[in-house]
Design a protein around this motif. Structure first.
Motif, PDB file in Angstrom:
ATOM      1  N   GLY A  59       0.764  -1.248   0.000  1.00 39.04           N
ATOM      2  CA  GLY A  59       0.000   0.000   0.000  1.00 39.04           C
ATOM      3  C   GLY A  59       0.793   1.294   0.000  1.00 39.04           C
ATOM      4  O   GLY A  59       0.239   2.355   0.243  1.00 39.04           O
ATOM      5  N   TRP A  60       2.105   1.226  -0.255  1.00 37.17           N
ATOM      6  CA  TRP A  60       2.901   2.439  -0.310  1.00 37.17           C
ATOM      7  C   TRP A  60       2.850   3.055  -1.707  1.00 37.17           C
ATOM      8  O   TRP A  60       2.501   2.393  -2.681  1.00 37.17           O
ATOM      9  CB  TRP A  60       4.364   2.133   0.041  1.00 37.17           C
ATOM     10  N   LYS A  61       3.212   4.334  -1.794  1.00 37.45           N
ATOM     11  CA  LYS A  61       3.348   5.014  -3.081  1.00 37.45           C
ATOM     12  C   LYS A  61       4.828   5.276  -3.342  1.00 37.45           C
ATOM     13  O   LYS A  61       5.599   5.510  -2.411  1.00 37.45           O
ATOM     14  CB  LYS A  61       2.580   6.344  -3.087  1.00 37.45           C
ATOM     15  N   LEU A  62       5.204   5.277  -4.610  1.00 36.41           N
ATOM     16  CA  LEU A  62       6.610   5.406  -4.977  1.00 36.41           C
ATOM     17  C   LEU A  62       7.025   6.866  -5.131  1.00 36.41           C
ATOM     18  O   LEU A  62       6.399   7.641  -5.845  1.00 36.41           O
ATOM     19  CB  LEU A  62       6.873   4.680  -6.301  1.00 36.41           C
TER      20      LEU A  62
ATOM     21  N   PRO B  20      22.601  -5.066 -23.342  1.00 38.01           N
ATOM     22  CA  PRO B  20      22.077  -6.390 -22.974  1.00 38.01           C
ATOM     23  C   PRO B  20      22.198  -6.693 -21.483  1.00 38.01           C
ATOM     24  O   PRO B  20      21.659  -7.679 -20.999  1.00 38.01           O
ATOM     25  CB  PRO B  20      22.950  -7.342 -23.797  1.00 38.01           C
ATOM     26  N   HIS B  21      22.918  -5.823 -20.762  1.00 37.61           N
ATOM     27  CA  HIS B  21      23.130  -6.037 -19.331  1.00 37.61           C
ATOM     28  C   HIS B  21      21.941  -5.552 -18.509  1.00 37.61           C
ATOM     29  O   HIS B  21      21.662  -6.080 -17.425  1.00 37.61           O
ATOM     30  CB  HIS B  21      24.407  -5.303 -18.899  1.00 37.61           C
ATOM     31  N   SER B  22      21.222  -4.550 -19.017  1.00 39.89           N
ATOM     32  CA  SER B  22      20.104  -3.985 -18.273  1.00 39.89           C
ATOM     33  C   SER B  22      19.139  -3.309 -19.237  1.00 39.89           C
ATOM     34  O   SER B  22      19.455  -3.087 -20.403  1.00 39.89           O
ATOM     35  CB  SER B  22      20.603  -2.962 -17.242  1.00 39.89           C
ATOM     36  N   MET B  23      17.953  -2.970 -18.730  1.00 41.56           N
ATOM     37  CA  MET B  23      16.991  -2.193 -19.512  1.00 41.56           C
ATOM     38  C   MET B  23      16.336  -1.166 -18.600  1.00 41.56           C
ATOM     39  O   MET B  23      16.291  -1.327 -17.377  1.00 41.56           O
ATOM     40  CB  MET B  23      15.945  -3.099 -20.153  1.00 41.56           C
ATOM     41  N   ARG B  24      15.849  -0.100 -19.204  1.00 37.62           N
ATOM     42  CA  ARG B  24      15.232   0.988 -18.453  1.00 37.62           C
ATOM     43  C   ARG B  24      13.723   0.957 -18.677  1.00 37.62           C
ATOM     44  O   ARG B  24      13.263   0.951 -19.820  1.00 37.62           O
ATOM     45  CB  ARG B  24      15.825   2.332 -18.870  1.00 37.62           C
ATOM     46  N   ILE B  25      12.983   0.972 -17.579  1.00 37.89           N
ATOM     47  CA  ILE B  25      11.536   0.878 -17.630  1.00 37.89           C
ATOM     48  C   ILE B  25      10.933   2.017 -16.802  1.00 37.89           C
ATOM     49  O   ILE B  25      11.290   2.206 -15.637  1.00 37.89           O
ATOM     50  CB  ILE B  25      11.038  -0.472 -17.068  1.00 37.89           C
ATOM     51  N   LYS B  26      10.029   2.769 -17.400  1.00 31.91           N
ATOM     52  CA  LYS B  26       9.380   3.864 -16.679  1.00 31.91           C
ATOM     53  C   LYS B  26       8.509   3.319 -15.545  1.00 31.91           C
ATOM     54  O   LYS B  26       7.844   2.289 -15.725  1.00 31.91           O
ATOM     55  CB  LYS B  26       8.511   4.689 -17.635  1.00 31.91           C
ATOM     56  N   PRO B  27       8.497   3.982 -14.384  1.00 32.21           N
ATOM     57  CA  PRO B  27       7.603   3.544 -13.301  1.00 32.21           C
ATOM     58  C   PRO B  27       6.147   3.441 -13.733  1.00 32.21           C
ATOM     59  O   PRO B  27       5.410   2.582 -13.247  1.00 32.21           O
ATOM     60  CB  PRO B  27       7.794   4.636 -12.228  1.00 32.21           C
ATOM     61  N   SER B  28       5.732   4.300 -14.671  1.00 31.19           N
ATOM     62  CA  SER B  28       4.341   4.272 -15.142  1.00 31.19           C
ATOM     63  C   SER B  28       4.029   3.002 -15.931  1.00 31.19           C
ATOM     64  O   SER B  28       2.855   2.683 -16.153  1.00 31.19           O
ATOM     65  CB  SER B  28       4.050   5.502 -15.998  1.00 31.19           C
ATOM     66  N   GLU B  29       5.060   2.261 -16.365  1.00 29.84           N
ATOM     67  CA  GLU B  29       4.851   0.989 -17.047  1.00 29.84           C
ATOM     68  C   GLU B  29       4.677  -0.156 -16.052  1.00 29.84           C
ATOM     69  O   GLU B  29       4.242  -1.245 -16.434  1.00 29.84           O
ATOM     70  CB  GLU B  29       6.035   0.673 -17.968  1.00 29.84           C
ATOM     71  N   VAL B  30       5.009   0.100 -14.800  1.00 32.02           N
ATOM     72  CA  VAL B  30       4.965  -0.933 -13.771  1.00 32.02           C
ATOM     73  C   VAL B  30       3.819  -0.707 -12.794  1.00 32.02           C
ATOM     74  O   VAL B  30       3.156  -1.651 -12.348  1.00 32.02           O
ATOM     75  CB  VAL B  30       6.307  -0.989 -12.999  1.00 32.02           C
ATOM     76  N   PHE B  31       3.551   0.577 -12.463  1.00 29.86           N
ATOM     77  CA  PHE B  31       2.548   0.915 -11.461  1.00 29.86           C
ATOM     78  C   PHE B  31       1.420   1.755 -12.068  1.00 29.86           C
ATOM     79  O   PHE B  31       1.590   2.392 -13.108  1.00 29.86           O
ATOM     80  CB  PHE B  31       3.185   1.705 -10.313  1.00 29.86           C
TER      81      PHE B  31
ATOM     82  N   GLU C  72      -2.060   6.151  -9.448  1.00 28.12           N
ATOM     83  CA  GLU C  72      -2.333   6.403  -8.028  1.00 28.12           C
ATOM     84  C   GLU C  72      -1.283   5.775  -7.116  1.00 28.12           C
ATOM     85  O   GLU C  72      -1.274   6.032  -5.902  1.00 28.12           O
ATOM     86  CB  GLU C  72      -3.732   5.904  -7.646  1.00 28.12           C
ATOM     87  N   GLN C  73      -0.406   4.957  -7.660  1.00 24.76           N
ATOM     88  CA  GLN C  73       0.671   4.363  -6.872  1.00 24.76           C
ATOM     89  C   GLN C  73       1.962   5.188  -6.942  1.00 24.76           C
ATOM     90  O   GLN C  73       2.964   4.794  -6.333  1.00 24.76           O
ATOM     91  CB  GLN C  73       0.948   2.933  -7.364  1.00 24.76           C
ATOM     92  N   LEU C  74       1.916   6.314  -7.639  1.00 24.37           N
ATOM     93  CA  LEU C  74       3.077   7.189  -7.766  1.00 24.37           C
ATOM     94  C   LEU C  74       2.845   8.439  -6.929  1.00 24.37           C
ATOM     95  O   LEU C  74       1.835   9.133  -7.086  1.00 24.37           O
ATOM     96  CB  LEU C  74       3.303   7.565  -9.238  1.00 24.37           C
ATOM     97  N   SER C  75       3.765   8.728  -6.019  1.00 28.82           N
ATOM     98  CA  SER C  75       3.597   9.828  -5.065  1.00 28.82           C
ATOM     99  C   SER C  75       3.834  11.187  -5.703  1.00 28.82           C
ATOM    100  O   SER C  75       4.624  11.329  -6.642  1.00 28.82           O
ATOM    101  CB  SER C  75       4.562   9.646  -3.890  1.00 28.82           C
TER     102      SER C  75
END
Length: 352
Positions: free
Chosen positions: A149-152, A230-241, A244-247
């Motif tokens: 229930g936390w916001k990021l 190929p070591h990592s990728m960047r993902i926007k928080p809005s693609e995951v949450f 209303e879960q973003l503070s």
């Protein structure tokens, strides 16, 4: 193109700059609203030049030159000039490293500072989770937002002022192969893009600084490598949450330093000076990184005052945490990254 972050620092990027899509504040971190830009207190201008002019400069350290009111970092292809409005970067390659540095310098001028920490909000109160990179901050915030229930507020860097106000800094998640248990659906969509094998990924990580150094002489390849890493990728928080879960912001009420050691887990209380020292030091390492030598040269050449950098940074963080209870939670390294969040939640539940 003009951008702004938190109506504090504006960025004026000339059209000639070739790598706008890989700027660190893209991925919806910055606003492109003109009124937001005009409301900013300080500004960074970015210009492109095929070749930096070294006339009237003197080499102070390997690859770092000083001139009247500016320095040139030859390795990173950047000329940094202090102006009345802020900083002017003239660059021959991608400038993210120096852009973050100048952003922090201007935040400090205006009474703010970046801190290297994850941040979560509940009922307008912020919990900060500062630490080193790679301890499981991303895994923790994902677990706590989705299941608790936390916001990021952010998973890596946050903006804070001396009154304890935390401004969200929702930069993209940097996702590695070991994050697959946290993002199974995401990894199905991105199949084949990122290395899953931990041994290969760890080996590649050790060579990344050397690879970057070689690619700096070919800026186009460096930009391509960053975009298709190929070591990592960047993902926007809005693609995951969900939205209303973003503070939208909060006031610091609790700080827990996350530590990972091959030992039995334990909790200990930290004095204000202890937690401030730890946060300041780890933030310097994260934000300034390998440019720290050049930054000290900036101080020595009078472009920026030592006290307005290191002392002010320490003071902003210290004042922001006055009266706040700070603890250190040590989680054994034997605990998998994807389970670090469970340990943090278990600790928090025990505090009630």
């Amino acid at each position: 193109m003009k951008y702004s972050i938190a109506k504090i620092v504006g960025f004026d990027v000339e059209d000639s700059y070739k790598w706008q899509e890989t700027l660190f504040f893209n991925y919806n971190l910055a606003s492109i609203n003109e009124n937001d830009y005009e409301s900013c207190k300080s500004f960074i201008k970015i210009s492109y030049s095929h070749e930096l002019q070294m006339d009237d400069t003197r080499e102070i350290a390997d690859g770092v030159y000083i001139g009247q009111g500016f320095i040139i970092d030859k390795e990173f292809g950047a000329k940094i000039e202090k102006k009345d409005f802020g900083y002017h970067l003239t660059v021959s390659q991608e400038c993210n490293e120096w852009l973050v540095v100048c952003f922090q310098l201007l935040l400090l001028e205006n009474g703010y500072s970046l801190i290297h920490a994850a941040g979560l909000e509940k009922e307008s109160k912020a919990m900060l989770l500062p630490s080193w990179g790679g301890v499981g901050k991303t895994a923790t915030v994902v677990k706590m937002v989705k299941d608790n229930g936390w916001k990021l507020l952010g998973d890596d860097l946050l903006i804070i002022d001396s009154k304890g106000n935390v401004i969200p800094f929702l930069k993209p998640f940097v996702i590695y192969g070991y994050h697959e248990p946290l993002f199974p659906e995401l990894f199905k969509q991105k199949r084949g893009i990122i290395i899953r094998n931990h041994s290969i990924s760890d080996a590649l990580r050790k060579f990344i600084p050397s690879i970057k150094k070689m690619l700096r002489i070919m800026p186009g390849l460096l930009a391509f490598a960053r975009k298709h890493n190929p070591h990592s990728m960047r993902i926007k928080p809005s693609e995951v949450f969900f939205e209303e879960q973003l503070s939208k912001g909060a006031i610091v009420s609790q700080v827990t330093w996350l530590e990972r050691l091959p030992a039995i887990g334990m909790v200990k209380t930290l004095k204000n000076e202890q937690i401030v020292s730890k946060i300041t030091a780890v933030t310097i390492l994260e934000v300034f990184g390998e440019r720290i030598n050049a930054i000290n040269i900036m101080c020595g050449s009078g472009i920026f005052n030592f006290s307005d950098l290191y002392v002010k940074m320490h003071n902003v963080i210290s004042k922001s945490l006055e009266g706040i209870t700070s603890t250190q939670l040590t989680i054994p390294t034997e605990v998998p990254i994807e389970n670090v969040g469970d340990k943090v939640i278990e600790y928090l539940e025990g505090q009630k």
